[in-house]
Design a protein around this motif. Structure first.
Motif, PDB file in Angstrom:
ATOM      1  N   LYS A  16      -5.385 -14.645  22.157  1.00  0.00           N
ATOM      2  CA  LYS A  16      -6.620 -14.541  22.938  1.00  0.00           C
ATOM      3  C   LYS A  16      -7.684 -13.821  22.128  1.00  0.00           C
ATOM      4  CE  LYS A  16      -5.204 -16.219  26.968  1.00  0.00           C
ATOM      5  NZ  LYS A  16      -5.836 -17.394  27.603  1.00  0.00           N
ATOM      6  N   HIS A  17      -8.914 -14.275  22.307  1.00  0.00           N
ATOM      7  CA  HIS A  17     -10.060 -13.661  21.662  1.00  0.00           C
ATOM      8  C   HIS A  17     -10.803 -12.853  22.712  1.00  0.00           C
ATOM      9  CE1 HIS A  17     -14.316 -13.630  20.243  1.00  0.00           C
ATOM     10  NE2 HIS A  17     -13.738 -13.376  19.098  1.00  0.00           N
ATOM     11  N   LEU A  18     -11.153 -11.607  22.388  1.00  0.00           N
ATOM     12  CA  LEU A  18     -11.822 -10.723  23.340  1.00  0.00           C
ATOM     13  C   LEU A  18     -13.166 -10.277  22.791  1.00  0.00           C
ATOM     14  CD1 LEU A  18      -8.690 -10.425  23.963  1.00  0.00           C
ATOM     15  CD2 LEU A  18      -9.218  -8.153  24.773  1.00  0.00           C
ATOM     16  N   LEU A  19     -14.178 -10.306  23.649  1.00  0.00           N
ATOM     17  CA  LEU A  19     -15.477  -9.707  23.337  1.00  0.00           C
ATOM     18  C   LEU A  19     -15.759  -8.671  24.420  1.00  0.00           C
ATOM     19  CD1 LEU A  19     -17.889 -12.530  22.116  1.00  0.00           C
ATOM     20  CD2 LEU A  19     -17.259 -10.441  20.896  1.00  0.00           C
ATOM     21  N   VAL A  20     -15.818  -7.419  24.014  1.00  0.00           N
ATOM     22  CA  VAL A  20     -15.954  -6.322  24.967  1.00  0.00           C
ATOM     23  C   VAL A  20     -17.361  -5.743  24.864  1.00  0.00           C
ATOM     24  CG1 VAL A  20     -14.953  -4.142  25.747  1.00  0.00           C
ATOM     25  CG2 VAL A  20     -13.519  -5.802  24.530  1.00  0.00           C
ATOM     26  N   SER A  21     -18.055  -5.697  25.999  1.00  0.00           N
ATOM     27  CA  SER A  21     -19.397  -5.114  25.997  1.00  0.00           C
ATOM     28  C   SER A  21     -19.416  -3.884  26.883  1.00  0.00           C
ATOM     29  CB  SER A  21     -20.436  -6.140  26.464  1.00  0.00           C
ATOM     30  OG  SER A  21     -20.067  -6.697  27.706  1.00  0.00           O
ATOM     31  N   ARG A  53     -21.118  -4.807  20.543  1.00  0.00           N
ATOM     32  CA  ARG A  53     -19.871  -5.150  21.217  1.00  0.00           C
ATOM     33  C   ARG A  53     -18.671  -4.884  20.309  1.00  0.00           C
ATOM     34  NH1 ARG A  53     -20.929 -11.140  23.438  1.00  0.00           N
ATOM     35  NH2 ARG A  53     -21.678 -11.370  21.308  1.00  0.00           N
ATOM     36  N   VAL A  54     -17.494  -4.913  20.897  1.00  0.00           N
ATOM     37  CA  VAL A  54     -16.257  -4.847  20.146  1.00  0.00           C
ATOM     38  C   VAL A  54     -15.572  -6.198  20.275  1.00  0.00           C
ATOM     39  CG1 VAL A  54     -13.935  -3.840  20.076  1.00  0.00           C
ATOM     40  CG2 VAL A  54     -15.926  -2.348  20.301  1.00  0.00           C
ATOM     41  N   GLU A  55     -15.114  -6.729  19.152  1.00  0.00           N
ATOM     42  CA  GLU A  55     -14.449  -8.027  19.130  1.00  0.00           C
ATOM     43  C   GLU A  55     -12.993  -7.814  18.746  1.00  0.00           C
ATOM     44  OE1 GLU A  55     -15.107 -12.360  16.940  1.00  0.00           O
ATOM     45  OE2 GLU A  55     -15.946 -10.552  16.043  1.00  0.00           O
ATOM     46  N   ASP A  63       2.715 -11.861  28.586  1.00  0.00           N
ATOM     47  CA  ASP A  63       2.622 -10.665  29.430  1.00  0.00           C
ATOM     48  C   ASP A  63       2.075  -9.483  28.649  1.00  0.00           C
ATOM     49  OD1 ASP A  63       4.924 -10.687  27.879  1.00  0.00           O
ATOM     50  OD2 ASP A  63       6.044  -9.426  29.280  1.00  0.00           O
ATOM     51  N   ALA A  64       2.423  -9.396  27.372  1.00  0.00           N
ATOM     52  CA  ALA A  64       1.936  -8.286  26.550  1.00  0.00           C
ATOM     53  C   ALA A  64       0.452  -8.432  26.261  1.00  0.00           C
ATOM     54  CB  ALA A  64       2.736  -8.208  25.250  1.00  0.00           C
ATOM     55  N   VAL A  65       0.035  -9.667  25.945  1.00  0.00           N
ATOM     56  CA  VAL A  65      -1.386  -9.916  25.684  1.00  0.00           C
ATOM     57  C   VAL A  65      -2.204  -9.636  26.944  1.00  0.00           C
ATOM     58  CG1 VAL A  65      -3.096 -11.704  25.132  1.00  0.00           C
ATOM     59  CG2 VAL A  65      -0.987 -11.526  23.788  1.00  0.00           C
ATOM     60  N   GLN A  66      -1.691 -10.063  28.097  1.00  0.00           N
ATOM     61  CA  GLN A  66      -2.400  -9.800  29.355  1.00  0.00           C
ATOM     62  C   GLN A  66      -2.503  -8.304  29.616  1.00  0.00           C
ATOM     63  OE1 GLN A  66      -4.090 -12.031  31.321  1.00  0.00           O
ATOM     64  NE2 GLN A  66      -4.858 -10.085  32.125  1.00  0.00           N
ATOM     65  N   ALA A  67      -1.437  -7.570  29.275  1.00  0.00           N
ATOM     66  CA  ALA A  67      -1.471  -6.120  29.467  1.00  0.00           C
ATOM     67  C   ALA A  67      -2.529  -5.475  28.580  1.00  0.00           C
ATOM     68  CB  ALA A  67      -0.096  -5.520  29.179  1.00  0.00           C
ATOM     69  N   LEU A  68      -2.697  -6.008  27.361  1.00  0.00           N
ATOM     70  CA  LEU A  68      -3.727  -5.463  26.470  1.00  0.00           C
ATOM     71  C   LEU A  68      -5.119  -5.805  27.000  1.00  0.00           C
ATOM     72  CD1 LEU A  68      -4.150  -3.856  23.851  1.00  0.00           C
ATOM     73  CD2 LEU A  68      -4.396  -6.037  22.665  1.00  0.00           C
ATOM     74  N   ILE A  69      -5.271  -7.010  27.565  1.00  0.00           N
ATOM     75  CA  ILE A  69      -6.559  -7.389  28.168  1.00  0.00           C
ATOM     76  C   ILE A  69      -6.862  -6.458  29.344  1.00  0.00           C
ATOM     77  CG2 ILE A  69      -7.761  -9.193  29.470  1.00  0.00           C
ATOM     78  CD1 ILE A  69      -6.210 -11.242  27.701  1.00  0.00           C
ATOM     79  N   ASP A  70      -5.832  -6.181  30.149  1.00  0.00           N
ATOM     80  CA  ASP A  70      -6.026  -5.243  31.260  1.00  0.00           C
ATOM     81  C   ASP A  70      -6.459  -3.882  30.737  1.00  0.00           C
ATOM     82  OD1 ASP A  70      -5.250  -7.249  32.960  1.00  0.00           O
ATOM     83  OD2 ASP A  70      -3.220  -6.499  33.246  1.00  0.00           O
ATOM     84  N   TRP A  71      -5.820  -3.450  29.642  1.00  0.00           N
ATOM     85  CA  TRP A  71      -6.201  -2.172  29.039  1.00  0.00           C
ATOM     86  C   TRP A  71      -7.649  -2.217  28.554  1.00  0.00           C
ATOM     87  CZ3 TRP A  71      -8.316  -0.827  24.483  1.00  0.00           C
ATOM     88  CH2 TRP A  71      -8.414   0.543  24.201  1.00  0.00           C
ATOM     89  N   ALA A  72      -8.013  -3.350  27.930  1.00  0.00           N
ATOM     90  CA  ALA A  72      -9.354  -3.483  27.346  1.00  0.00           C
ATOM     91  C   ALA A  72     -10.446  -3.344  28.402  1.00  0.00           C
ATOM     92  CB  ALA A  72      -9.483  -4.826  26.625  1.00  0.00           C
ATOM     93  N   ALA A  77     -10.813   6.923  27.808  1.00  0.00           N
ATOM     94  CA  ALA A  77     -11.550   7.660  28.839  1.00  0.00           C
ATOM     95  C   ALA A  77     -13.044   7.766  28.540  1.00  0.00           C
ATOM     96  CB  ALA A  77     -10.949   9.050  29.002  1.00  0.00           C
ATOM     97  N   SER A  78     -13.393   7.862  27.259  1.00  0.00           N
ATOM     98  CA  SER A  78     -14.801   8.081  26.900  1.00  0.00           C
ATOM     99  C   SER A  78     -15.618   6.801  26.855  1.00  0.00           C
ATOM    100  CB  SER A  78     -14.870   8.785  25.538  1.00  0.00           C
ATOM    101  OG  SER A  78     -14.050   8.112  24.606  1.00  0.00           O
ATOM    102  N   ALA A  79     -14.958   5.653  27.010  1.00  0.00           N
ATOM    103  CA  ALA A  79     -15.671   4.376  26.945  1.00  0.00           C
ATOM    104  C   ALA A  79     -16.140   3.948  28.325  1.00  0.00           C
ATOM    105  CB  ALA A  79     -14.770   3.298  26.354  1.00  0.00           C
ATOM    106  N   ARG A  80     -17.155   3.094  28.344  1.00  0.00           N
ATOM    107  CA  ARG A  80     -17.566   2.439  29.587  1.00  0.00           C
ATOM    108  C   ARG A  80     -17.603   0.939  29.307  1.00  0.00           C
ATOM    109  NH1 ARG A  80     -22.673   2.816  29.618  1.00  0.00           N
ATOM    110  NH2 ARG A  80     -23.031   0.583  29.496  1.00  0.00           N
ATOM    111  N   VAL A  81     -16.661   0.234  29.888  1.00  0.00           N
ATOM    112  CA  VAL A  81     -16.569  -1.208  29.647  1.00  0.00           C
ATOM    113  C   VAL A  81     -17.314  -1.941  30.752  1.00  0.00           C
ATOM    114  CG1 VAL A  81     -14.992  -3.160  29.402  1.00  0.00           C
ATOM    115  CG2 VAL A  81     -14.350  -0.916  28.480  1.00  0.00           C
ATOM    116  N   ASP A  82     -18.300  -2.746  30.345  1.00  0.00           N
ATOM    117  CA  ASP A  82     -19.051  -3.539  31.326  1.00  0.00           C
ATOM    118  C   ASP A  82     -18.412  -4.910  31.544  1.00  0.00           C
ATOM    119  OD1 ASP A  82     -20.856  -1.489  31.598  1.00  0.00           O
ATOM    120  OD2 ASP A  82     -22.279  -2.319  30.156  1.00  0.00           O
ATOM    121  N   ALA A  83     -17.934  -5.507  30.474  1.00  0.00           N
ATOM    122  CA  ALA A  83     -17.376  -6.847  30.589  1.00  0.00           C
ATOM    123  C   ALA A  83     -16.427  -7.119  29.431  1.00  0.00           C
ATOM    124  CB  ALA A  83     -18.485  -7.897  30.598  1.00  0.00           C
ATOM    125  N   VAL A  84     -15.406  -7.904  29.719  1.00  0.00           N
ATOM    126  CA  VAL A  84     -14.514  -8.412  28.683  1.00  0.00           C
ATOM    127  C   VAL A  84     -14.489  -9.927  28.819  1.00  0.00           C
ATOM    128  CG1 VAL A  84     -12.176  -8.443  27.732  1.00  0.00           C
ATOM    129  CG2 VAL A  84     -13.080  -6.327  28.728  1.00  0.00           C
TER     130      VAL A  84
END
Length: 105
Positions: A16-21, A53-55, A63-72, A77-84
């Motif tokens: 999976k490819h992730l773009l985190v804003s 953004r972070v890519e 299941d592991a990839v989904q867990a990482l997406i959930d984490w993303a 704690a110091s981050a604020r994720v608007d969208a993945v």
């Protein structure tokens, strides 16, 4: 006529490819993702982008990839994720070794 088996390539892994804003640069996001991926047994890479953004690309069991997406979607704690934004990546053969930070793109 030669007999060809048309069995699909059945590997138990997805990519999976992730773009985190959000506020995700300079807050330990990449380092934390590397730690999370290692904990989950996910391989791939993560990098900052010049647009703020972070890519990332994650390879592993679904299941592991989904867990990482959930984490993303939370991040450290110091981050604020608007969208993945999650996209599919065509299977590019061999997975990367481990989970690494790449240069900013």
């Amino acid at each position: 006529m030669p007999h060809h088996h048309t069995t699909p390539h059945t590997s138990n892994t997805i990519t999976k490819h992730l773009l985190v804003s959000g506020h995700v640069q300079g807050v330990g996001y990449r380092w934390s993702m590397v730690q999370a991926a290692a904990r989950l047994g996910v391989q791939g890479w993560v990098r900052n982008r010049h647009d703020g953004r972070v890519e990332a690309c994650a390879w592993g069991r679904p299941d592991a990839v989904q867990a990482l997406i959930d984490w993303a979607q939370q991040g450290p704690a110091s981050a604020r994720v608007d969208a993945v934004v999650v996209g599919n990546v065509p299977d590019g053969g061999e997975p990367p070794q481990g989970f690494t930070q790449r240069e900013t793109a």
